[in-house]
Design an enzyme around this catalytic site. Structure first.
Site, PDB file in Angstrom:
ATOM      1  CD  GLU A  99      -1.699   1.598   8.311  1.00  9.88           C
ATOM      2  OE1 GLU A  99      -0.831   1.183   9.079  1.00  9.88           O
ATOM      3  OE2 GLU A  99      -1.658   1.401   7.093  1.00  9.88           O
ATOM      4  CD  GLN A 141      -6.611  -5.112   1.601  1.00  6.56           C
ATOM      5  OE1 GLN A 141      -5.864  -5.706   2.384  1.00  6.56           O
ATOM      6  NE2 GLN A 141      -6.491  -3.808   1.352  1.00  6.56           N
ATOM      7  NE  ARG A 148      -4.999   2.540   4.865  1.00  7.08           N
ATOM      8  CZ  ARG A 148      -4.505   1.318   4.842  1.00  7.08           C
ATOM      9  NH1 ARG A 148      -5.104   0.383   4.130  1.00  7.08           N
ATOM     10  NH2 ARG A 148      -3.410   1.009   5.511  1.00  7.08           N
ATOM     11  NE  ARG A 172       1.151   0.967   4.308  1.00  5.35           N
ATOM     12  CZ  ARG A 172       1.467   0.214   5.361  1.00  5.35           C
ATOM     13  NH1 ARG A 172       0.666   0.116   6.400  1.00  5.35           N
ATOM     14  NH2 ARG A 172       2.620  -0.454   5.377  1.00  5.35           N
ATOM     15  CG  ASP A 177      -7.022  -0.357   1.422  1.00  2.00           C
ATOM     16  OD1 ASP A 177      -7.016  -0.422   2.664  1.00  2.00           O
ATOM     17  OD2 ASP A 177      -7.653  -1.164   0.693  1.00  2.00           O
ATOM     18  NE  ARG A 232      14.653   0.390  10.504  1.00  4.23           N
ATOM     19  CZ  ARG A 232      14.854   1.418   9.665  1.00  4.23           C
ATOM     20  NH1 ARG A 232      13.851   1.838   8.869  1.00  4.23           N
ATOM     21  NH2 ARG A 232      16.020   2.024   9.627  1.00  4.23           N
ATOM     22  CD  GLU A 278      21.302   8.388   8.196  1.00  8.43           C
ATOM     23  OE1 GLU A 278      20.894   8.901   7.130  1.00  8.43           O
ATOM     24  OE2 GLU A 278      22.095   8.944   8.960  1.00  8.43           O
ATOM     25  CG  PHE A 280      15.068   8.244  10.717  1.00 15.53           C
ATOM     26  CD1 PHE A 280      14.822   7.578   9.523  1.00 15.53           C
ATOM     27  CD2 PHE A 280      14.009   8.398  11.605  1.00 15.53           C
ATOM     28  CE1 PHE A 280      13.567   7.087   9.223  1.00 15.53           C
ATOM     29  CE2 PHE A 280      12.749   7.907  11.320  1.00 15.53           C
ATOM     30  CZ  PHE A 280      12.525   7.242  10.131  1.00 15.53           C
TER      31      PHE A 280
HETATM   32  N1  LIG Z   1      14.893   4.848  11.073  1.00 19.84           N
HETATM   33  C1  LIG Z   1      14.823   3.963  12.099  1.00 19.84           C
HETATM   34  N2  LIG Z   1      15.926   3.631  12.760  1.00 19.84           N
HETATM   35  C2  LIG Z   1      15.883   2.688  13.708  1.00 19.84           C
HETATM   36  N3  LIG Z   1      14.756   2.044  14.097  1.00 19.84           N
HETATM   37  C3  LIG Z   1      13.613   2.383  13.484  1.00 19.84           C
HETATM   38  C4  LIG Z   1      13.575   3.350  12.470  1.00 19.84           C
HETATM   39  N4  LIG Z   1      12.299   3.489  12.071  1.00 19.84           N
HETATM   40  C5  LIG Z   1      11.574   2.642  12.803  1.00 19.84           C
HETATM   41  N5  LIG Z   1      12.353   1.969  13.653  1.00 19.84           N
HETATM   42  C6  LIG Z   1      11.920   0.903  14.579  1.00 19.84           C
HETATM   43  O1  LIG Z   1      11.385  -0.124  13.742  1.00 19.84           O
HETATM   44  C7  LIG Z   1      10.121  -0.608  14.227  1.00 19.84           C
HETATM   45  C8  LIG Z   1       9.024  -0.312  13.223  1.00 19.84           C
HETATM   46  O2  LIG Z   1       8.843   1.090  13.144  1.00 19.84           O
HETATM   47  P1  LIG Z   1       7.393   1.714  12.888  1.00 19.84           P
HETATM   48  O3  LIG Z   1       7.532   3.188  12.947  1.00 19.84           O
HETATM   49  O4  LIG Z   1       6.402   1.063  13.789  1.00 19.84           O
HETATM   50  O5  LIG Z   1       7.129   1.236  11.375  1.00 19.84           O
HETATM   51  P2  LIG Z   1       5.792   1.370  10.502  1.00 19.84           P
HETATM   52  O6  LIG Z   1       4.934   2.413  11.147  1.00 19.84           O
HETATM   53  O7  LIG Z   1       6.275   1.758   9.138  1.00 19.84           O
HETATM   54  O8  LIG Z   1       5.154   0.035  10.524  1.00 19.84           O
HETATM   55  C9  LIG Z   1       9.918   0.083  15.562  1.00 19.84           C
HETATM   56  O9  LIG Z   1      10.386  -0.785  16.585  1.00 19.84           O
HETATM   57  C10 LIG Z   1      10.798   1.328  15.509  1.00 19.84           C
HETATM   58  O10 LIG Z   1      11.303   1.650  16.788  1.00 19.84           O
HETATM   59  N1  LIG Z   2      -3.541  -6.981   4.201  1.00 22.33           N
HETATM   60  C1  LIG Z   2      -3.347  -5.704   4.562  1.00 22.33           C
HETATM   61  N2  LIG Z   2      -2.547  -5.452   5.618  1.00 22.33           N
HETATM   62  C2  LIG Z   2      -2.389  -4.150   5.932  1.00 22.33           C
HETATM   63  C3  LIG Z   2      -2.993  -3.086   5.233  1.00 22.33           C
HETATM   64  N3  LIG Z   2      -2.616  -1.899   5.817  1.00 22.33           N
HETATM   65  C4  LIG Z   2      -1.801  -2.238   6.834  1.00 22.33           C
HETATM   66  N4  LIG Z   2      -1.694  -3.589   6.908  1.00 22.33           N
HETATM   67  C5  LIG Z   2      -0.971  -4.342   7.940  1.00 22.33           C
HETATM   68  C6  LIG Z   2       0.494  -4.338   7.785  1.00 22.33           C
HETATM   69  C7  LIG Z   2       0.973  -4.385   9.203  1.00 22.33           C
HETATM   70  O1  LIG Z   2       0.953  -5.716   9.687  1.00 22.33           O
HETATM   71  C8  LIG Z   2      -0.066  -3.575   9.974  1.00 22.33           C
HETATM   72  C9  LIG Z   2       0.256  -2.117  10.173  1.00 22.33           C
HETATM   73  O2  LIG Z   2       0.995  -1.640   9.111  1.00 22.33           O
HETATM   74  P1  LIG Z   2       2.423  -0.923   9.392  1.00 22.33           P
HETATM   75  O3  LIG Z   2       3.022  -0.736   8.037  1.00 22.33           O
HETATM   76  O4  LIG Z   2       2.078   0.359  10.089  1.00 22.33           O
HETATM   77  O5  LIG Z   2       3.192  -1.844  10.254  1.00 22.33           O
HETATM   78  O6  LIG Z   2      -1.253  -3.675   9.181  1.00 22.33           O
HETATM   79  C10 LIG Z   2      -3.849  -3.408   4.135  1.00 22.33           C
HETATM   80  O7  LIG Z   2      -4.459  -2.538   3.471  1.00 22.33           O
HETATM   81  N5  LIG Z   2      -3.989  -4.726   3.860  1.00 22.33           N
END
Ligand SMILES: Nc1ncnc2c1ncn2[C@@H]1O[C@H](COP(=O)(O)OP(=O)(O)O)[C@@H](O)[C@H]1O
Ligand SMILES: Nc1nc2c(ncn2[C@H]2C[C@H](O)[C@@H](COP(=O)(O)O)O2)c(=O)[nH]1
Length: 301
Positions: A99, A141, A148, A172, A177, A232, A278, A280
């Protein structure tokens, strides 16, 4: 001299019979690689690679190269980036597109750039959006969706061009979006009725104009409870998100469930639901199970 001979050859193949772009290119490469060594690199970088790229630009219409394109969807902080890193290290031949968050945190603005001391947050659209969602959600947005669309319209990465079964995975998509964030922000009254109408109008127009080039073959929904995502989110401790409430994650969770598990037709795109609950991240066995499920899902697309 050397180049003109090659181009004439290329034209010659054109006149004798119709051959696919890919075959033509193979011929071209054959002659290139039978040519003089010192010119091979020149040809490869100046001609062959750009040719490959332009031929493969519109993969859906080019019979020679069929890239399977998916998105990984899921709530804020569910673990999408973490999971994509794991997939990327397991399937290094795949193309993973994250993203464009950094673009949203550092909006380039010539006016701002010239100001002697622009307020730090004024170019951080993510911060502005969380600080004042009613004022900044429509702007956010617009920027997020445009970034995107640009990401999904990029030419196929070079590393995929020579692969038998190329795979590209986006973090995503233009679909989440709209179906997750814009829809939620409208329901929370951070987009007014006019803004939501305008957003849907230009989103539908762009979808129609670029339909074949932005279509997805599958969606992977990484699912976890809002509580786990909230935990998280605070573990990651992204400064802009410190005011995010659990209720917001619950609303986004409901939206994901509605879009990806309840609605019969997600534009008839197959969805793989994975348990992201989980831990993971540091558990090879758990992450291997998830990676294998994704590989099997893609094989069936
Ligand atoms: N399956 C998991 N188990 C434990 N910690 C996780 C897991 N997935 C993500 N995390 C932790 O949670 C936080 C958010 O993960 P991230 O990959 O940045 O989420 P996203 O990309 O969906 O916003 C990070 O600190 C990451 O280290
Ligand atoms: N209002 C919106 N916020 C968005 C959108 N796509 C991502 N996001 C925000 C959510 C998180 O704070 C950050 C990154 O997303 P992660 O899920 O990777 O933590 O950006 C959107 O379309 N609209």
């Amino acid at each position: 001299m050397f180049l003109s001979k090659v181009w004439r050859l290329l034209d010659a193949t054109e006149t004798h019979c119709y051959i696919s772009q890919k075959t033509k290119l193979n011929l071209f490469c054959t002659f290139v690689y039978r040519g003089k060594n010192e010119q091979i690199n020149l040809m490869a970088n100046k001609i062959v690679k750009p040719l490959l790229r332009c031929i493969a630009k519109d993969v859906k219409s080019n019979k020679g190269i069929q890239v399977k394109r998916l998105s990984v969807e899921g709530n804020i902080a569910v673990g999408k980036s973490t999971f994509l890193r794991l997939l990327s290290s397991t399937f290094q031949e795949w193309s993973v597109v994250t993203e464009p968050l950094k673009k949203w945190q550092h909006i380039h603005n010539s006016t701002l750039d010239t100001q002697i001391s622009p307020k730090p947050a004024m170019n951080n659209l993510l911060q502005l959006m969380y600080d004042n969602p009613s004022r900044w959600s429509y702007t956010f947005q617009t920027v997020s969706c445009m970034s995107r669309f640009k990401t999904q319209l990029e030419p196929i990465p070079e590393k995929l061009l020579s692969q038998q079964d190329p795979v590209q995975i986006f973090e995503r998509s233009i679909y989440s979006d709209r179906n997750i964030f814009a829809k939620t922000l409208f329901e929370l009254n951070h987009l007014n009725a006019m803004e939501w109408t305008m957003y849907q109008e230009w989103h539908s127009f762009l979808l129609q104009e670029f339909s074949k080039r932005v279509v997805l073959d599958g969606i992977v929904y990484l699912r976890a409870s809002p509580e786990k995502c909230f935990e998280r989110l605070h573990r990651r401790a992204r400064s802009e998100e410190m005011t995010v409430q659990l209720e917001y994650l619950e609303k986004l969770h409901e939206q994901h469930e509605k879009w990806l598990t309840k609605e019969t037709d997600v534009n008839s795109i197959p969805v793989l639901v994975l348990d992201g609950e989980e831990e993971f991240e540091n558990n090879a066995r758990a992450s291997d199970v998830l990676s294998s499920k994704v590989k099997a899902f893609i094989a069936g697309l």
